[in-house]
Design an enzyme around this catalytic site. Structure first.
Site, PDB file in Angstrom:
ATOM      1  N   GLU A  44     -10.070  10.186   4.549  1.00  0.00           N
ATOM      2  CA  GLU A  44     -10.187   8.668   4.262  1.00  0.00           C
ATOM      3  C   GLU A  44     -10.949   8.146   3.442  1.00  0.00           C
ATOM      4  O   GLU A  44     -10.726   7.098   2.814  1.00  0.00           O
ATOM      5  CB  GLU A  44     -10.737   8.155   5.653  1.00  0.00           C
ATOM      6  CG  GLU A  44      -9.726   7.940   6.748  1.00  0.00           C
ATOM      7  CD  GLU A  44      -8.382   7.180   6.440  1.00  0.00           C
ATOM      8  OE1 GLU A  44      -8.601   6.053   5.991  1.00  0.00           O
ATOM      9  OE2 GLU A  44      -7.188   7.888   6.404  1.00  0.00           O
TER      10      GLU A  44
ATOM     11  N   LYS B 250     -16.060   4.761   4.385  1.00  0.00           N
ATOM     12  CA  LYS B 250     -14.749   4.470   5.320  1.00  0.00           C
ATOM     13  C   LYS B 250     -14.888   5.648   6.539  1.00  0.00           C
ATOM     14  O   LYS B 250     -15.192   6.944   6.081  1.00  0.00           O
ATOM     15  CB  LYS B 250     -13.506   4.870   4.628  1.00  0.00           C
ATOM     16  CG  LYS B 250     -13.200   3.605   3.510  1.00  0.00           C
ATOM     17  CD  LYS B 250     -11.830   3.920   3.175  1.00  0.00           C
ATOM     18  CE  LYS B 250     -10.596   3.304   4.363  1.00  0.00           C
ATOM     19  NZ  LYS B 250      -9.312   3.610   4.097  1.00  0.00           N
TER      20      LYS B 250
ATOM     21  N   GLU C  22     -14.090   5.685  -1.412  1.00  0.00           N
ATOM     22  CA  GLU C  22     -15.042   4.937  -0.678  1.00  0.00           C
ATOM     23  C   GLU C  22     -15.665   5.454   0.287  1.00  0.00           C
ATOM     24  O   GLU C  22     -15.289   5.943   1.285  1.00  0.00           O
ATOM     25  CB  GLU C  22     -14.083   3.551   0.015  1.00  0.00           C
ATOM     26  CG  GLU C  22     -13.466   2.622  -1.068  1.00  0.00           C
ATOM     27  CD  GLU C  22     -12.297   1.610  -0.233  1.00  0.00           C
ATOM     28  OE1 GLU C  22     -12.940   0.965   0.439  1.00  0.00           O
ATOM     29  OE2 GLU C  22     -11.401   2.057  -0.466  1.00  0.00           O
TER      30      GLU C  22
ATOM     31  N   GLU D 117       0.778  -1.141   0.188  1.00  0.00           N
ATOM     32  CA  GLU D 117       0.157   0.060  -0.113  1.00  0.00           C
ATOM     33  C   GLU D 117       0.702   1.109  -0.031  1.00  0.00           C
ATOM     34  O   GLU D 117       1.631   1.206   0.646  1.00  0.00           O
ATOM     35  CB  GLU D 117      -0.911   0.082   1.463  1.00  0.00           C
ATOM     36  CG  GLU D 117      -2.076  -0.955   1.505  1.00  0.00           C
ATOM     37  CD  GLU D 117      -2.963  -0.484   2.514  1.00  0.00           C
ATOM     38  OE1 GLU D 117      -2.855   0.624   3.222  1.00  0.00           O
ATOM     39  OE2 GLU D 117      -3.421  -1.432   3.238  1.00  0.00           O
TER      40      GLU D 117
END
Ligand code: NAG
Ligand code: NAG
Length: 350
Positions: A326, A320, A317, A263
């Site tokens: 985030e 999240k 997303e 990541e």
């Protein structure tokens, strides 16, 4: 006749567009395909989009979602799956590990190119003593289960934060934290070498952000950080982090292991107190990070090496929790429009 002529013209066009395509495809890269959202396209739409519209050739998922594993069958896109953190203790038992492989790998493999099993995520950082102590035994059991199932080319590893390091200001001086080095890393690194599996790390210069370090972190011109042991001046934190990881495992005798960037990324939007989260910074970080890992130049301590890398992440997303940042790590919005371009679109679109 007309049909044949049309066909051969179509074929010629196809060949030309293929040639053009290869000349414009600079590199292949991986992405983390997270699904904490209620507005994402179906896995089969995602597989088809990645295959036809982008140069992304590998995905990493945070579970073993059967819909995703089915959707990527015959796509030639490789998949890294993840064992849930909480499943680690039970999977130390080889029979349980075999059952896990039978349920989560065998039904999809090899049509889906499952390449790697990540055992948990950032386990050493969870503080959970049971997960930590069972991590390496679980990796070994899963490997054994794969061998028993006749699956030879699926690797087993586990992603680490850079919290595994201490003394990493000068990359050459970085070492695995005492307490983890002998008990966990010695057997883990030996297992990775024996099974030809990579060490996985999640380097995030983003989480070290400070305004005074901005240029160093974002690959912009800066004076750099000098390593007095090697006389190397590092002009960006990502490369310094990679060399710190290398120095730490080399000091334990494992400098030959492949290192995978499981990541790394940068959010494109944040709250008012997160002014570093901009499209411009996300482009600067990701574009340059991708260049480092794919160029073949490597790093000062690892010259000429390439690093399999999974950008975090594929989509914004919306479910999240936490700050606005985030929910804005994605390269794409749920409707497949790029949030910004880091050169991963086929035909140089965007
Ligand atoms: C599948 O991907 C690999 C690279 O991972 C490539 O070498 C190979 O040519 C691809 N095969 C097909 C059928 O596209
Ligand atoms: C370190 O690098 C500098 C600049 O490249 C050079 O002048 C110096 O001699 C080097 N020192 C050592 C010990 O290699």
């Amino acid at each position: 006749m007309a049909t044949i002529a049309t066909t051969s013209i179509t074929t010629a066009l196809l060949i030309i567009s293929t040639l053009l395509h290869f000349s414009t495809t600079a590199y292949a890269i991986g992405v983390n395909y997270g699904t904490l959202a209620n507005n994402l396209p179906s896995p089969s739409q995602v597989a088809s989009f990645l295959k036809t519209q982008t140069t992304i050739d590998s995905i990493k998922i945070f579970d073993t979602n059967p819909d995703i594993l089915r959707a990527f069958a015959n796509s030639n896109i490789t998949v890294t799956v993840t064992v849930g953190n909480g499943d680690i203790p039970a999977l130390v038992d080889v029979n349980a590990a075999s059952q896990w492989v039978a349920n989560n790998i065998k039904p999809y493999y090899p049509q889906t190119r499952i390449k790697l099993i990540a055992v948990g995520n950032e386990i050493l950082f969870t503080g959970n003593k049971e997960w930590i102590s069972r991590l390496v035994p679980c990796m070994k059991s899963l490997h054994q289960a794969l061998v028993h199932a006749g699956i030879k080319d699926v690797q087993v590893s586990t992603p680490h934060t850079l919290g595994i390091l201490h003394n990493s200001v000068q990359p050459s001086a970085a070492r695995i934290r005492p307490g983890y080095d002998r008990v966990i890393f010695a057997p883990m690194l030996q297992f990775l070498r024996q099974t030809k599996s990579p060490l996985m790390v999640n380097p995030y210069p983003y989480f070290s952000y400070s305004p005074s370090m901005e240029n160093y972190i974002l690959f912009k011109p800066n004076r750099g950080v000098h390593d007095t042991n090697t006389n190397i001046t590092y002009t960006n934190m990502f490369v310094a982090m990679m060399d710190a990881v290398y120095s730490a495992i080399k000091a334990m005798g494992y400098g030959d292991l492949d290192i995978v960037v499981a990541e790394s990324g940068w959010p494109s939007l944040g709250d008012p107190n997160q002014p570093m989260c901009t499209v411009e910074n996300a482009v600067s970080y990701n574009k340059n990070m991708i260049k480092v890992v794919t160029s073949g130049n490597g790093t000062p301590l690892m010259p000429k090496r390439r690093f399999q890398t999974y950008v975090f992440s594929l989509f914004n997303e919306n479910l999240k929790p936490g700050s606005t940042a985030e929910r804005n790590w994605g390269l794409f919005r749920p409707d497949f429009t790029p949030v910004y371009d880091v050169g991963i679109m086929r035909n140089g679109q965007v």
